[in-house]
Design an enzyme around this catalytic site. Structure first.
Site, PDB file in Angstrom:
ATOM      1  N   LYS A   1      -3.616  -3.390   2.340  1.00 47.80           N
ATOM      2  CA  LYS A   1      -3.411  -4.501   1.414  1.00 47.80           C
ATOM      3  C   LYS A   1      -3.092  -5.773   2.185  1.00 47.80           C
ATOM      4  O   LYS A   1      -2.241  -5.717   3.071  1.00 47.80           O
ATOM      5  CB  LYS A   1      -2.257  -4.133   0.491  1.00 47.80           C
ATOM      6  CG  LYS A   1      -1.848  -5.202  -0.483  1.00 47.80           C
ATOM      7  CD  LYS A   1      -0.622  -4.753  -1.220  1.00 47.80           C
ATOM      8  CE  LYS A   1      -0.176  -5.896  -2.121  1.00 47.80           C
ATOM      9  NZ  LYS A   1       1.079  -5.644  -2.733  1.00 47.80           N
TER      10      LYS A   1
ATOM     11  N   LYS B   1       0.586  -2.923   4.861  1.00 46.62           N
ATOM     12  CA  LYS B   1       0.723  -4.061   3.953  1.00 46.62           C
ATOM     13  C   LYS B   1       1.092  -5.290   4.774  1.00 46.62           C
ATOM     14  O   LYS B   1       2.106  -5.295   5.482  1.00 46.62           O
ATOM     15  CB  LYS B   1       1.791  -3.779   2.903  1.00 46.62           C
ATOM     16  CG  LYS B   1       2.022  -4.956   1.967  1.00 46.62           C
ATOM     17  CD  LYS B   1       2.967  -4.617   0.838  1.00 46.62           C
ATOM     18  CE  LYS B   1       3.191  -5.824  -0.057  1.00 46.62           C
ATOM     19  NZ  LYS B   1       4.111  -5.540  -1.157  1.00 46.62           N
TER      20      LYS B   1
HETATM   21  C1  PBG Z   1       5.830  -6.428  -4.082  1.00 42.46           C
HETATM   22  C2  PBG Z   1       4.360  -6.411  -4.346  1.00 42.46           C
HETATM   23  C3  PBG Z   1       3.517  -7.498  -4.100  1.00 42.46           C
HETATM   24  C4  PBG Z   1       2.243  -7.131  -4.539  1.00 42.46           C
HETATM   25  C5  PBG Z   1       2.336  -5.828  -5.026  1.00 42.46           C
HETATM   26  N1  PBG Z   1       3.655  -5.392  -4.879  1.00 42.46           N
HETATM   27  C6  PBG Z   1       3.812  -8.850  -3.583  1.00 42.46           C
HETATM   28  C7  PBG Z   1       4.653  -9.021  -2.404  1.00 42.46           C
HETATM   29  O1  PBG Z   1       4.738  -8.169  -1.509  1.00 42.46           O
HETATM   30  O2  PBG Z   1       5.277 -10.074  -2.339  1.00 42.46           O
HETATM   31  C8  PBG Z   1       1.047  -8.024  -4.490  1.00 42.46           C
HETATM   32  C9  PBG Z   1      -0.103  -7.700  -5.378  1.00 42.46           C
HETATM   33  C10 PBG Z   1      -1.073  -8.824  -5.560  1.00 42.46           C
HETATM   34  O3  PBG Z   1      -0.981  -9.892  -4.929  1.00 42.46           O
HETATM   35  O4  PBG Z   1      -1.985  -8.636  -6.366  1.00 42.46           O
HETATM   36  N2  PBG Z   1       6.474  -5.263  -3.930  1.00 42.46           N
END
Ligand code: PBG
Length: 330
Positions: free
Chosen positions: A254, A200
């Site tokens: 991601k 991520k």
């Molecule tokens: C946070 C989380 C995020 C997303 C999913 N879980 C955002 C972040 O890490 O700040 C992003 C999903 C998206 O942008 O569609 N735990």
């Protein structure tokens, strides 16, 4: 790979009719590849559009149950629940995260009762419950790893207890997969799967999501001490290997489209069930350009999703899931 010289080889032959194009098609997208991320809010009969994600609403539990039923009717195998948490419930230690009756756990129970065949995925991270907007507990400006892992384990067990099928740790703390897997085994949840947000990235493509869950104003600083540097690729493979060794059943990359190289490397190296998250900013870009009439939204949606299959993904988390499922029905 052998290619005859021209004119023996003419690549246009297999493109010359719809039938030959169908026969020479290498990848397909089916409804079974889709996971639908949804936002839940409190109240009854409440539907709030997310301004930066046209077509996406925050739904109260009752309306979310209806949406879940529609998703199941379309053949979508799973949804992933994200809560919009009342700011009054956000604390330094994020206790609301493992409240058995928090919004997310209430939604899980309601959907499980009404639509048992639909798999429910969760988000395991503290950001919806944290006054700082961070995924981990903050002490003196530092996101503390091991204390956060203990909190995440509590949160994961509460979600499993509520009936979640797939836990989605999106927090990027070290050691959380092993800790969660051990706790699940110990507490009799041996069939609860873990989809690790293994690779991520610290991405600006999450902007609209942070609006959707009400974390935009809350976040102090950035998430670069736990999420990955977009410049890195070998590190993603090491993280994925680590999470698989700790007991992740599925791994995720991601964001999605800007990181297809990571999907392909991960699939080639490990052959594990591999998923990508087409995140909020990717969705917003496509919807915004389509609304302006600059691209054909339906075609770009389909093209963006087949790209994940081509890159080796087994499935995709996408806000387009219902629209794509309808398009696949024809
Ligand atoms: C946070 C989380 C995020 C997303 C999913 N879980 C955002 C972040 O890490 O700040 C992003 C999903 C998206 O942008 O569609 N735990």
């Amino acid at each position: 790979m052998t290619i005859a010289p021209y004119p023996a080889a003419r690549f246009r032959r297999l493109k010359s009719s719809a039938a030959l194009r169908a026969l020479s098609c290498e990848n397909t997208l089916s409804v079974g590849d889709l996971i639908w991320p949804v936002f839940v809010r409190d109240g009854t009969g409440q539907r709030t559009p997310v301004a930066s994600m046209p077509g996406v609403d925050r739904l109260s539990v009752d309306l979310l149950v209806e949406a879940a039923q529609e998703a199941a009717d379309l053949g979508i195998p799973a949804i992933c629940i994200f809560p919009y948490t009342d700011p009054a419930l956000k604390t330094q230690l994020c206790e609301e995260a493992w409240n058995p009756d928090n919004l997310s756990n209430r939604a899980i129970r309601a959907i499980k009762a009404a639509v048992p065949q639909l798999a429910i995925m969760t988000d395991v991270a503290l950001d919806p419950y944290n006054v700082n907007g961070h995924d981990g507990i903050v002490r003196d400006g530092v996101i503390v790893n091991d204390e956060t892992v203990e909190a995440l384990v509590r949160m994961a067990l509460a979600q499993a207890e509520a009936g979640a099928d797939i836990l989605g740790p999106s927090d990027m703390m070290d050691g959380r997969i092993g800790a969660m897997r051990a706790a699940l085994e110990e507490c009799g949840f041996q069939d609860v799967a873990i989809m690790s947000y293994a690779a991520k990235y610290a991405s600006a493509f999450y902007g609209p999501f942070r609006d959707a869950v009400g974390a935009t104003g809350a976040l102090s600083g950035d998430k670069k001490t736990y999420q990955m540097n977009p410049a890195n690729s070998d590190e993603a493979l090491r993280l994925i290997e680590r999470d698989l060794r700790e007991g992740a059943d599925m791994v995720m990359v991601k964001p999605g489209l800007p990181y297809l190289d990571i999907c392909r490397r991960a699939k080639d190296r490990f052959g594990a069930p591999t998923y990508a998250y087409q995140v909020s900013g990717e969705y917003a870009m496509i919807q915004a350009a389509a609304a302006k009439g600059w691209i054909d939204g339906a075609q770009v949606m389909a093209e963006s999703l087949i790209a994940f299959k081509r890159a080796g993904c087994d499935g995709i988390l996408t806000y387009f899931a219902p629209a794509m499922a309808r398009a696949l029905r024809g």
